[in-house]
Design a protein around this motif. Sequence first.
Motif, PDB file in Angstrom:
ATOM      1  N   ARG A  48       1.975   5.151   2.297  1.00 48.66           N
ATOM      2  CA  ARG A  48       3.164   5.334   3.140  1.00 48.66           C
ATOM      3  C   ARG A  48       3.098   4.447   4.374  1.00 48.66           C
ATOM      4  NH1 ARG A  48       3.805  10.229   5.439  1.00 48.66           N
ATOM      5  NH2 ARG A  48       1.699  11.006   4.979  1.00 48.66           N
ATOM      6  N   LEU A  51       4.017   0.814   3.208  1.00 48.35           N
ATOM      7  CA  LEU A  51       5.435   0.671   2.866  1.00 48.35           C
ATOM      8  C   LEU A  51       6.313   0.728   4.114  1.00 48.35           C
ATOM      9  CD1 LEU A  51       5.558   2.873  -0.367  1.00 48.35           C
ATOM     10  CD2 LEU A  51       5.468   0.376  -0.218  1.00 48.35           C
ATOM     11  N   GLU A  55       8.542  -2.306   5.781  1.00 47.35           N
ATOM     12  CA  GLU A  55       9.976  -2.143   6.013  1.00 47.35           C
ATOM     13  C   GLU A  55      10.339  -2.357   7.482  1.00 47.35           C
ATOM     14  OE1 GLU A  55      10.547   1.766   4.524  1.00 47.35           O
ATOM     15  OE2 GLU A  55      10.422   1.159   2.415  1.00 47.35           O
ATOM     16  N   GLY A 196       4.118  -7.467  -2.073  1.00 54.48           N
ATOM     17  CA  GLY A 196       5.251  -7.504  -1.165  1.00 54.48           C
ATOM     18  C   GLY A 196       5.362  -8.868  -0.524  1.00 54.48           C
ATOM     19  N   PRO A 202       7.958  -4.164  -1.683  1.00 55.80           N
ATOM     20  CA  PRO A 202       6.541  -3.835  -1.504  1.00 55.80           C
ATOM     21  C   PRO A 202       6.076  -2.775  -2.500  1.00 55.80           C
ATOM     22  CG  PRO A 202       7.838  -2.630   0.090  1.00 55.80           C
ATOM     23  CD  PRO A 202       8.804  -3.502  -0.663  1.00 55.80           C
ATOM     24  N   SER A 203       4.795  -2.812  -2.814  1.00 50.86           N
ATOM     25  CA  SER A 203       4.181  -1.756  -3.633  1.00 50.86           C
ATOM     26  C   SER A 203       2.731  -1.613  -3.218  1.00 50.86           C
ATOM     27  CB  SER A 203       4.283  -2.066  -5.123  1.00 50.86           C
ATOM     28  OG  SER A 203       3.553  -3.236  -5.454  1.00 50.86           O
TER      29      SER A 203
END
Length: 210
Positions: A48, A51, A55, A196, A202-203
Amino acid sequence: MKLETIASKLAKIIARTADANVASAPVVAMIVHAVASTKGDAVDTLARLYLRTFEAAPATKRKAVQSHFTRLKGLMAALVDFHDHPHMADTIKAEMALVDITEDECGQAEGAKRFPKAPVFTKAADEIRRSLASDTEGAFAHDHADLHSADTVGEALEILDEAITKYAEIRASLEAYRKEILTDAIGAPTDFEIRGDTNSAPSFNVKTLN
């Protein structure tokens, strides 16, 4: 501090610092802070965090976010595998005492001469792995180390350590075998696949979990 806030701060740190080596110091501190201060599964916390940092970063800096997290896979593995082990807990406490994290910034604590360093955490993880594996019995052999007297992983590691300091020209081979017997005894460290880019989503996935 909420994970969203940590991610936003991470994105700002990475975005405003052109030199990746300079940026990595507070980035290490923020990643450790995220795991240490967030309840629940460490893998989920890191996923988390990545990611949301990705972002929150400007589009032109998203590749830099991916690069920072990829460079710090060893740190993240150490935290995932052993963040609740007493030795790692002590390491986290000592290293995080070097920084002062507020809502506005992540800076060195008063009197501190450095930021937390990823190798300190990976070294602690290696020490824990060696301790956990030390009593595992086995048969060991290497062309350049006399391991016939070693009955346990701990004994074999001591012999290999000594050989590594003596024979620089075959250091890589000896270190690879040291890693192999540790993996055989207690499994491989956790590893991640982190993707990403400016133009791709993204991963954050676990390749192997210890």
